[in-house]
Design an enzyme around this catalytic site. Sequence first.
Site, mmCIF file in Angstrom:
data_model
loop_
_atom_site.group_PDB
_atom_site.id
_atom_site.type_symbol
_atom_site.label_atom_id
_atom_site.label_comp_id
_atom_site.label_asym_id
_atom_site.label_seq_id
_atom_site.Cartn_x
_atom_site.Cartn_y
_atom_site.Cartn_z
ATOM 1 N N CYS A 183 -3.651 2.862 -5.161
ATOM 2 C CA CYS A 183 -3.111 3.514 -4.112
ATOM 3 C C CYS A 183 -1.875 4.617 -4.331
ATOM 4 C CB CYS A 183 -2.897 2.825 -2.664
ATOM 5 S SG CYS A 183 -1.666 1.309 -3.157
ATOM 6 N N ASP B 295 -3.745 9.249 3.103
ATOM 7 C CA ASP B 295 -3.787 7.893 2.543
ATOM 8 C C ASP B 295 -5.299 7.783 2.112
ATOM 9 O OD1 ASP B 295 -4.590 5.033 2.896
ATOM 10 O OD2 ASP B 295 -3.273 4.787 4.468
ATOM 11 N N HIS C 227 1.001 -1.271 0.114
ATOM 12 C CA HIS C 227 0.072 0.033 0.062
ATOM 13 C C HIS C 227 0.882 1.197 -0.135
ATOM 14 C CE1 HIS C 227 -3.636 2.548 0.557
ATOM 15 N NE2 HIS C 227 -3.003 2.958 1.790
#
Length: 395
Positions: A353, A302, A285
């Site tokens: 991501c 995030d 991630h």
Amino acid sequence: MKHRAARRRTFPQVRETINVMTSKAVPHHKINRSYRPSSLQEQNMEKQQKRFDTVNQMLEKVSSKPVNTNLNQNNSNISTQNGIDEDVDESEVSIVGYLKAKPIKFQTLDELLKNFPSVRAALYKKRTATSAATSTETITSHLSSLQITSQSTLSPIQSTKSAWRTRRTYALIGNELSLVQSILVGDENESFGSIGDQPITRKDIRTLRGLTWLNDEVVNFYLALVARESGTPGNLRVYAFSTFFCSKLTKDGPTHTSWDRWMRRANITLFDYDLILIPIHQGNHWALTTIDFRSRCIGYYDSLGSTDDMCLGRIYAFVEHMYATKRQISPMPDGWRVQAMHMIPEQANGSDCGVFACQFGKYLAREWPLDFTQAQMPQFRLQMIYEIYTKQLIV
């Protein structure tokens, strides 16, 4: 014949003897030695009490008032968990002292504070860290003292670009799209140059196809491309660290003596910039952390809406160390805070991501509002291929 008869006469006697011996051994419930039953729960309580006693011995060294470690106290009487004990000597109690006790093993810091309420009370009263603490102790102290600021209470920084709405963030046009398609075809080891010490190859660029996860080289190269506009007319002064920065920060700590040499070798003067971009790679991630010297905020972006308190603590300690070593300012100026950003675009799959992290960096560096969505990710991937190849960001 006599021999056989004798055997017949002795056999029943042997059988009776065996039955008698067996019958005497049947009552197995009689035990001659003394025995005291003990449950597993009682044993665990004894072990836990020994651990608490070890902590209590240590408390007497760092605090003028020992802590009550009675395990049998009623939970309803522990009122100091949510309040502050006025009798605690806040000048002596330190969270670092508790975490030094290697025999003590708690699952979470909250569990430690629950069993030792005076620690919690002291932390509420005293939120400073000792200058002589090691890197791990410093981070732990920072995590207990940092306050996460609600994003709704922050005043937005006014953009210096009045024409931000003229930016182009959607589909590529004719020749640009054809160029992107041709870039993806060929030898995967072919190099497309570098920016600073960040090289890029066709194999790296191919991670921008479809729903492939971005690798380190693409993220580092793209953020270096964003930072290359630093200081140009109408743009912020921006610097982008590579993923190596967080690896070194985790390994060596924020106050290691090698930081001064490392920053000098890379010719980085941290306080000359408005915004610092730091990519965070958590195995599978990507996220982005920023150091904004204008608003004195360390932000965590995030696309899944999560946060990393340990990462924020390390970076906060690093900035504090830079103030102490480069500016001779200790403690660091008031107003600094850490901020986990939640009112930001979120991804709707498990593969974009890295694209989100890169776009966060681009938009923040250009002072654009974060108004893109998951639906734009396929076009962003194509744009990033074009931008990396031409080494020029699309406006």
